[in-house]
Design an enzyme around this catalytic site. Structure first.
Site, PDB file in Angstrom:
ATOM      1  CB  SER A  73     -30.150  81.134 -18.939  1.00 26.44           C
ATOM      2  OG  SER A  73     -29.008  80.379 -18.540  1.00 26.44           O
ATOM      3  CB  CYS A 114      -6.122  48.074 -24.410  1.00 28.55           C
ATOM      4  SG  CYS A 114      -6.449  49.608 -23.521  1.00 28.55           S
ATOM      5  CG  HIS A 173     -20.225  72.288 -23.146  1.00 28.21           C
ATOM      6  ND1 HIS A 173     -21.399  72.806 -22.637  1.00 28.21           N
ATOM      7  CD2 HIS A 173     -19.268  73.209 -22.898  1.00 28.21           C
ATOM      8  CE1 HIS A 173     -21.149  73.996 -22.109  1.00 28.21           C
ATOM      9  NE2 HIS A 173     -19.863  74.263 -22.258  1.00 28.21           N
ATOM     10  CG  ASP A 182     -28.221  66.989 -28.488  1.00 29.73           C
ATOM     11  OD1 ASP A 182     -27.884  67.370 -29.622  1.00 29.73           O
ATOM     12  OD2 ASP A 182     -28.840  67.723 -27.692  1.00 29.73           O
ATOM     13  CB  CYS A 240     -10.465  50.103 -24.062  1.00 25.59           C
ATOM     14  SG  CYS A 240      -9.549  49.920 -25.589  1.00 25.59           S
TER      15      CYS A 240
HETATM   16 ZN   LIG Z   1      -7.620  50.970 -24.934  1.00 22.09          ZN
END
Ligand SMILES: [Zn+2]
Length: 237
Positions: A190, A151, A120, A105, A149
């Protein structure tokens, strides 16, 4: 001496602290832990979160992936909490050397922390699978169905999905900080899920502090075991 003042003493006397945090660090900012019972299981989705957040699911059902991902994984309204801010203070005092996090986050950086190792990845980084152009999380949220995107390529979050390997560069840096740490705080995890447990084994110091509301496989190795909420503990320093 009670446990909280013992925690405060260790922090006051240590100048080489490393913090390893899991989902519990962010739950107090209102970000759900999808693995916990109060998490986002039993929801309106036809697959469990672990299935949706896997590489093969991303490849084969991108639409469903993004429906879940935009709804549950991107929480741009969430604000850092007391734990994030206390860690910034400790870093500014040069006591805290690194934050290693399993969260995606970006709340540590939003709070102001600088040396954050994101095992991560982060929802704030996204890239085109064709041309590698970068996009922010708002772009992902604003796009209808699959974010694309300019593209024409599909965009993928820079988040480690199930079935995907971790960034070895980040893993190696994490191991280095953990193995050189004087004090290691492990919090809000955990320790059941790879790679957390494996990384902790590299710790050679004398002050392992474990803060988690439920039991972990490492409880008997902890020098200080705190079964409190993180906010309660960190507001004491
Ligand atoms: Zn792209």
């Amino acid at each position: 001496m009670n446990l909280v003042s013992e925690f405060r003493n260790i922090i006051n006397n240590s100048n080489n602290i490393v913090f390893f945090g899991g989902a519990g660090v962010s739950t107090e900012s209102g970000i759900p832990d999808f693995r916990s019972e109060n998490g986002i299981y039993n929801d309106e989705y036809s697959y469990p979160p672990e299935t949706i957040l896997s590489h093969s699911f991303f490849i084969s059902k991108k639409n469903e992936f993004y429906k879940f991902y935009k709804n549950k994984m991107i929480c741009l309204d969430a604000k850092p909490n007391i734990t994030h801010y206390k860690l910034v203070e400790l870093e500014n005092k040069n006591k805290l050397k690194a934050i290693i996090t399993q969260n995606i986050d970006g709340l540590h950086q939003i709070a102001g922390s600088k040396n954050v190792l994101e095992l991560h990845g982060s929802v704030h980084r996204n890239y085109c699978t064709k041309c590698k152009k970068n996009y922010n999380a708002q772009y992902i949220l604003d796009s209808t169905d699959i974010p694309r995107c300019s593209c024409g390529g599909d965009i993928k979050p820079d988040v480690v999905l199930y079935e995907e390997g971790l960034d070895m560069n980040i893993v190696e840096k994490s191991i280095e900080f953990i193995s050189n740490a004087e004090t290691l705080i492990v919090a809000g995890t955990s320790l059941a899920v790879y790679p957390a447990a494996g990384l902790i084994q590299h710790y050679k110091g004398k002050q392992l502090i474990l803060i988690n509301k439920s039991a972990t496989p490492y409880d008997d190795r902890a020098n200080l075991l705190l079964r409190y909420s993180l906010g309660e503990i960190f507001s004491s320093i």
